[in-house]
Design a protein around this motif. Structure first.
Motif, PDB file in Angstrom:
ATOM      1  N   UNK A 173      29.611  45.336  41.376  1.00 37.59           N
ATOM      2  CA  UNK A 173      28.761  43.878  41.321  1.00 37.59           C
ATOM      3  C   UNK A 173      28.776  43.064  42.020  1.00 37.59           C
ATOM      4  N   UNK A 174      29.902  42.507  42.440  1.00 35.60           N
ATOM      5  CA  UNK A 174      29.222  41.272  43.990  1.00 35.60           C
ATOM      6  C   UNK A 174      28.399  42.288  44.384  1.00 35.60           C
ATOM      7  N   UNK A 175      27.850  43.672  44.639  1.00 32.70           N
ATOM      8  CA  UNK A 175      27.034  43.925  45.973  1.00 32.70           C
ATOM      9  C   UNK A 175      25.871  44.203  45.507  1.00 32.70           C
ATOM     10  N   UNK A 192      31.652  36.748  43.252  1.00 33.09           N
ATOM     11  CA  UNK A 192      32.590  37.897  42.735  1.00 33.09           C
ATOM     12  C   UNK A 192      34.036  38.202  43.902  1.00 33.09           C
ATOM     13  N   UNK A 193      34.929  38.127  43.823  1.00 31.28           N
ATOM     14  CA  UNK A 193      35.843  38.288  44.578  1.00 31.28           C
ATOM     15  C   UNK A 193      36.586  40.467  44.434  1.00 31.28           C
ATOM     16  N   UNK A 194      35.746  41.596  45.321  1.00 28.62           N
ATOM     17  CA  UNK A 194      36.325  42.168  44.629  1.00 28.62           C
ATOM     18  C   UNK A 194      37.245  42.286  45.112  1.00 28.62           C
ATOM     19  N   UNK A 195      38.431  42.084  45.689  1.00 30.16           N
ATOM     20  CA  UNK A 195      40.381  42.520  45.754  1.00 30.16           C
ATOM     21  C   UNK A 195      40.997  42.073  45.062  1.00 30.16           C
ATOM     22  N   UNK A 196      40.705  41.817  43.504  1.00 33.06           N
ATOM     23  CA  UNK A 196      41.620  41.302  42.369  1.00 33.06           C
ATOM     24  C   UNK A 196      41.690  42.549  41.864  1.00 33.06           C
ATOM     25  N   UNK A 197      42.974  42.741  41.774  1.00 33.01           N
ATOM     26  CA  UNK A 197      43.406  43.194  40.706  1.00 33.01           C
ATOM     27  C   UNK A 197      43.732  43.590  39.435  1.00 33.01           C
ATOM     28  N   UNK A 198      43.375  44.820  38.783  1.00 30.47           N
ATOM     29  CA  UNK A 198      42.887  44.137  37.391  1.00 30.47           C
ATOM     30  C   UNK A 198      44.715  44.862  36.506  1.00 30.47           C
ATOM     31  N   UNK A 199      44.956  44.353  35.358  1.00 27.64           N
ATOM     32  CA  UNK A 199      45.743  44.620  33.993  1.00 27.64           C
ATOM     33  C   UNK A 199      45.134  44.789  32.843  1.00 27.64           C
ATOM     34  N   UNK A 200      45.376  45.767  32.075  1.00 29.10           N
ATOM     35  CA  UNK A 200      44.140  46.122  31.008  1.00 29.10           C
ATOM     36  C   UNK A 200      44.809  45.240  29.276  1.00 29.10           C
TER      37      UNK A 200
END
Length: 445
Positions: free
Chosen positions: A100-102, A119-127
Motif C-alpha cells: 500500500x505504501x508503494x 504508511x510505515x511498512x515496518x510495524x508488526x501486526x497482531x490479529x
C-alpha cells in the motif's frame, strides 16, 4: 493438494459463511506469491461450492518447512511444507503495508493508498480476535487493516464512505490510509481497508455497560441522573456526532425522496416481517396492536421521506470514545446483506432507531438470568429513557431532523428493528427475548 487441505480447514473458521452445510468443492481461483522463500506468503482467492451456492474467500497462506509453536494454532495442513493462516504471522504481514505504501500492482492485486498518506511498512501486526465475518490486523498502535474474508464483487461501502468523508474533512471518522483491490466478475472489488487505529479509545458498548452497572449498584433512592456513572452527557455528544455524520453523508453522496406510495409499500414490508415473526415467536402476538398502530400512523402520514447514504448497522459497538470526541466505525452496513442493499439510500432515522435499540439492550441485557431482574426492571427503563432522550437532544442540536412526522417514522423503524431482534434472540439467545419485547411496552410514538 492445497485445495484438499483447505476443504477440511475452511469450515472450522469463524468467518466461514456456509456452516452447517457440506462442501462439495474448493477451487483455487487466484494464487499470487507476495513473498518467496522460507517462510513464503501467498494471496489466495478460493471458490467454495455448497449445493447451488458458491462463495469466494480471501486467504493469506504462509508456508514454512517447520512451523514455530506460536503459529501451530493456525495450521492448515502439511504437504511437503506446513501451510498456515499467515494473517497471524507478523513476520509476513508487513508485506501488505509495503504494497500500500508503494502503490504496487502484483498480478490482479492492486495496492493503493490515500493521496498524501504516509504508511510505515515496518510495524508488526497482531490479529484482533473478536470478529466473526472479517479479520483485522492491528499494526503497532497506528493502523488497523480489515481483511474482508468473504468476497462480494464491488467496492465495499466502508472504503467508499470513509474516503469520501475524509476528502471533505469530515469529523468523527478514523483516518483512512489505504486499501487493496482486485477485479471480480468485472467489478472493482475491495479486499482490505487500512485505517487509523484508535489505540486509546473506549468502546461505546463497554462505556454504556459500566454506567448501567454503576446505576444498578447505587442506592434505591439514587436516580440515573445522580449515579456516579451517568452516561447521558456522552449519549448527547454521540447524538450530535451522529447528526453531523448524516449531514456530511448527505453532502458527499446523492440524496433522494421516497414518495408516499413507496412509503406504504415499506409499511407492508414491516407488516409481513411482523406476521412471519409471530409465526416463529408466538408471544410477540400479544404486542401486535402496538406494532400495527405504529405502522398505520406511518402509512397515514402521506408525505415524502428524505433518503441518503447511512451507516446501516448502527449501535453502541460501532462507536469509540477518544479523549476528544466520538468516532464512528464500520460503515460497511450489515455484512450478511447484499452489497446493493448496503449501498442503498435510506432514511437517516434508520441509524437513529438502531442506536435507540442499542441503549435498550445496554440497559436490559444484564437482567437476563439476574436474580433481582424484577426489582431492576424499573431502573433499566429509567436508564434507557434518560440516555435515549439525551441522544435525541444531541441529534437535533447537531443538525438532525426530527419533525412530528419524523417521530412517527422513527417509531415504526424502531419497532420493525425490535421485531427482527425478537426472532434473532429466539433463535440464538432465547433468554434474551425479553429485551426486544420491552420495546413494545412503551406505546408512545
Amino acid at each position: 493438494m492445497l485445495e484438499e487441505l483447505l476443504a477440511g480447514w475452511i469450515p472450522r473458521q469463524r468467518w466461514f459463511a456456509g456452516k452447517g452445510r457440506s462442501i462439495d468443492a474448493v477451487r483455487v481461483e487466484s494464487d499470487l506469491v507476495l513473498i518467496s522463500g522460507d517462510p513464503s506468503l501467498r494471496h489466495v482467492i478460493v471458490e467454495v461450492r455448497q449445493g447451488d451456492t458458491s462463495d469466494r474467500y480471501q486467504l493469506l497462506i504462509g508456508a514454512r518447512r517447520e512451523l514455530p509453536q506460536r503459529l501451530r494454532h493456525v495450521l492448515i495442513g502439511h504437504a511437503g511444507v506446513d501451510y498456515y493462516d499467515a494473517a497471524h504471522d507478523a513476520d509476513l504481514t508487513g508485506r501488505l503495508l509495503t504494497g500500500m505504501a508503494r502503490g504496487e500492482t502484483i498480478g490482479r492485486l492492486r495496492f493503493r493508498h490515500v493521496e498524501g498518506a504516509v504508511i510505515d511498512p515496518d510495524l508488526r501486526s497482531l490479529v484482533l480476535g473478536a470478529e466473526q465475518s472479517n479479520t483485522s490486523l492491528i499494526y503497532g498502535e497506528d493502523y488497523i487493516c480489515k481483511l474482508f474474508r468473504r468476497l462480494i464483487p464491488g467496492v465495499n461501502p466502508e472504503l467508499e464512505i470513509v474516503t469520501a468523508l475524509a476528502s471533505r474533512g469530515a469529523p468523527h471518522i478514523a483516518t483512512p490510509y489505504g486499501w487493496i483491490e482486485t477485479d471480480l466478475d468485472g467489478e472493482n472489488t475491495t479486499l482490505a481497508f487500512l485505517q487509523e487505529y484508535l489505540a486509546t479509545a473506549n468502546d461505546g458498548w463497554a462505556l454504556a455497560l459500566t454506567s448501567v452497572r454503576d446505576f444498578y449498584a447505587s442506592l434505591p433512592e439514587i436516580g440515573a441522573d445522580e449515579a456516579g456513572g451517568d452516561f447521558a452527557a456522552e449519549a448527547e455528544r454521540l447524538g450530535t456526532a451522529t447528526a453531523r455524520i448524516h449531514v456530511e453523508l448527505a453532502a458527499a453522496f446523492p440524496t433522494d425522496v421516497v414518495e408516499p406510495p413507496e412509503v406504504k409499500h415499506m409499511v407492508e414490508g414491516f407488516r409481513r416481517r411482523l406476521a412471519r415473526a409471530i409465526q416463529e415467536v408466538p408471544e410477540l402476538a400479544d404486542y401486535t396492536d402496538i406494532a400495527e398502530d405504529a405502522y398505520d400512523r406511518l402509512a397515514a402520514t402521506a408525505r415524502e421521506i428524505p433518503v441518503q447514504r447511512v451507516h446501516g448497522d448502527y449501535h453502541l459497538g460501532q462507536v469509540m470514545r477518544t479523549t476528544t470526541d466520538w468516532v464512528i466505525l464500520d460503515f460497511e452496513g450489515e455484512p450478511g446483506q447484499p452489497l446493493a442493499e448496503r449501498r442503498a439510500l435510506s432514511s437517516p432515522l434508520r441509524d437513529v432507531a438502531g442506536m435507540l435499540r442499542s441503549f435498550d439492550y445496554a440497559a436490559r441485557h444484564l437482567l437476563a438470568g439476574h436474580p433481582e431482574a424484577d426489582r431492576l426492571e424499573s431502573r433499566a427503563t429509567e436508564w434507557s429513557a434518560r440516555n435515549r432522550t439525551a441522544f435525541m437532544s444531541g441529534y437535533v442540536a447537531g443538525g438532525g431532523r426530527l419533525t412530528p412526522d419524523d417521530a412517527i417514522l422513527l417509531r415504526a423503524l424502531e419497532l420493525s428493528k425490535a421485531v427482527y431482534e425478537v426472532v434473532y434472540e429466539a433463535r440464538h439467545r432465547p433468554t434474551w427475548v425479553s429485551i426486544p419485547l420491552a420495546a413494545f411496552r412503551d406505546t408512545k410514538a
